[in-house]
Scaffold this active site. Structure first.
Site, mmCIF file in Angstrom:
data_model
loop_
_atom_site.group_PDB
_atom_site.id
_atom_site.type_symbol
_atom_site.label_atom_id
_atom_site.label_comp_id
_atom_site.label_asym_id
_atom_site.label_seq_id
_atom_site.Cartn_x
_atom_site.Cartn_y
_atom_site.Cartn_z
ATOM 1 N N THR A 98 0.867 -1.179 0.000
ATOM 2 C CA THR A 98 0.000 0.000 0.000
ATOM 3 C C THR A 98 0.901 1.224 0.000
ATOM 4 O OG1 THR A 98 -1.786 -1.117 1.175
ATOM 5 C CG2 THR A 98 -1.776 1.274 1.253
ATOM 6 N N LYS A 173 -7.718 1.615 -2.824
ATOM 7 C CA LYS A 173 -7.347 1.202 -1.469
ATOM 8 C C LYS A 173 -7.433 2.370 -0.496
ATOM 9 C CE LYS A 173 -5.561 -1.059 2.013
ATOM 10 N NZ LYS A 173 -4.237 -1.703 2.049
ATOM 11 N N LYS A 248 -0.916 5.170 8.522
ATOM 12 C CA LYS A 248 -0.184 5.249 7.260
ATOM 13 C C LYS A 248 -1.143 5.411 6.084
ATOM 14 C CE LYS A 248 2.002 2.235 3.913
ATOM 15 N NZ LYS A 248 2.337 0.844 3.582
#
Length: 312
Positions: A98, A173, A248
């Site tokens: 990611t 995402k 994050k």
């Protein structure tokens, strides 16, 4: 099917290790590398063949899968550490990390410039999903690249979605996780408010879980003990999806929000709250543990007002 091909898997941590093991169980020959010896040893016990370096993995592989902490690591591996140069022409690179959308596009450009094919394919489902091979993959790249990757993705997960061109998987995402982060904060705030109004956790859950407040953060990852026995709240918030990972992801979403000029005020505030939580008590907790932070700050508010009032 991709059976009979050699798969290089680089990054064998909490997510990558189980994913590589799923590929082994599906009948693929998997070469693996990780800078952490313990992770490499665990993968070897699951049937992955250890390699001396990432480049050594890529040199023998038809497909290279990476699962790394950040875009910086992906780009360094591709460009400076010789991964692209080591691979045979036409190798398919699937990055499941990611990372920032811009970094994903740079990685795609670097791979194609070196004569390879590329797909960004971040995942949702956490460690539990990786271990059970029930992950969801969000893929960005050409339709042909997605078709080539699908058998591998199916071995590691339950669903894969082609979201568009390079970087589209990362875009999906971070949008998904922005929804998740905001909804977990909302559910947590509602439980803390319910406590202050005399509601039991079970009563609020029984109403909201079958009414318009129903969402994944409530019915699967409920932030308070009791209503959902399998949620991390019932095991002292030991991570399924760790708070630093949510911080994050929301940081990546915040970067995209700012660069796109979108007025995502809740997304930006969620990023701030999770950054503060992950930097403190939430460093080794599940992201649902933010309910404790909300509860503590709620308790501090009246006490602080009382102190300030007494001093006036």
């Amino acid at each position: 099917m991709v059976n009979g091909k050699v798969i290089a898997f680089i990054g064998l941590g909490h997510m990558g290790g189980p994913m590589a093991a799923s590929l082994v169980r599906a009948g693929h020959r998997v070469l693996g590398y990780d800078v952490v010896t313990r992770s490499l040893d665990a993968a070897a016990a699951a049937g992955v063949t250890p390699a001396a370096s990432a480049a050594a993995c890529a040199a023998e592989a038809d497909v290279v899968v990476t699962m790394l902490p950040s875009g910086r690591h992906v780009l360094a591996l591709y460009r400076e550490e010789g991964l692209l140069d080591a691979a045979r022409p036409g190798t398919l690179f699937i990055d499941c990390s990611t990372i920032d959308v811009a970094d994903a596009r740079l990685a795609h450009e670097a791979a194609t410039a070196a004569g390879h094919r590329a797909l960004d394919a971040p995942v949702s489902g956490g460690v539990v999903g990786a271990e059970a091979a029930t992950l969801t993959f969000m893929a960005g790249g050409s339709p042909d690249e997605f078709t080539s990757a699908e058998p591998l993705l199916a071995a590691m997960g339950r669903k894969s979605v082609h979201c568009g061109g390079p970087g589209a998987g990362q875009a999906a995402k971070i949008c998904n996780n922005m929804i998740l982060g905001i909804s977990m904060i909302a559910v947590s705030e509602a439980f803390v408010l319910g406590e202050s109004l005399g509601l039991t956790h079970q009563a609020l859950y029984d109403v909201a879980s079958t009414a318009s407040g129903q969402c994944w953060a409530l019915t699967v990852n409920c932030p308070v003990p009791g209503p959902v026995p399998t949620s991390p709240a019932n095991r002292d918030y030991r991570p399924g999806f760790a708070a630093p990972l949510m911080a994050k992801d929301l940081g990546l979403a915040a970067n995209a929000v700012r660069s796109a000029g979108v007025r995502a005020e809740l997304g930006l505030r969620a990023a701030e709250l999770y950054q503060a939580f992950a930097s403190g008590d939430g460093a080794d907790q599940d992201f649902s543990g933010i309910v404790e932070s909300i509860r503590q700050r709620s308790a501090d508010g009246p006490a602080r007002r009382e102190r300030e009032g007494a001093g006036s």
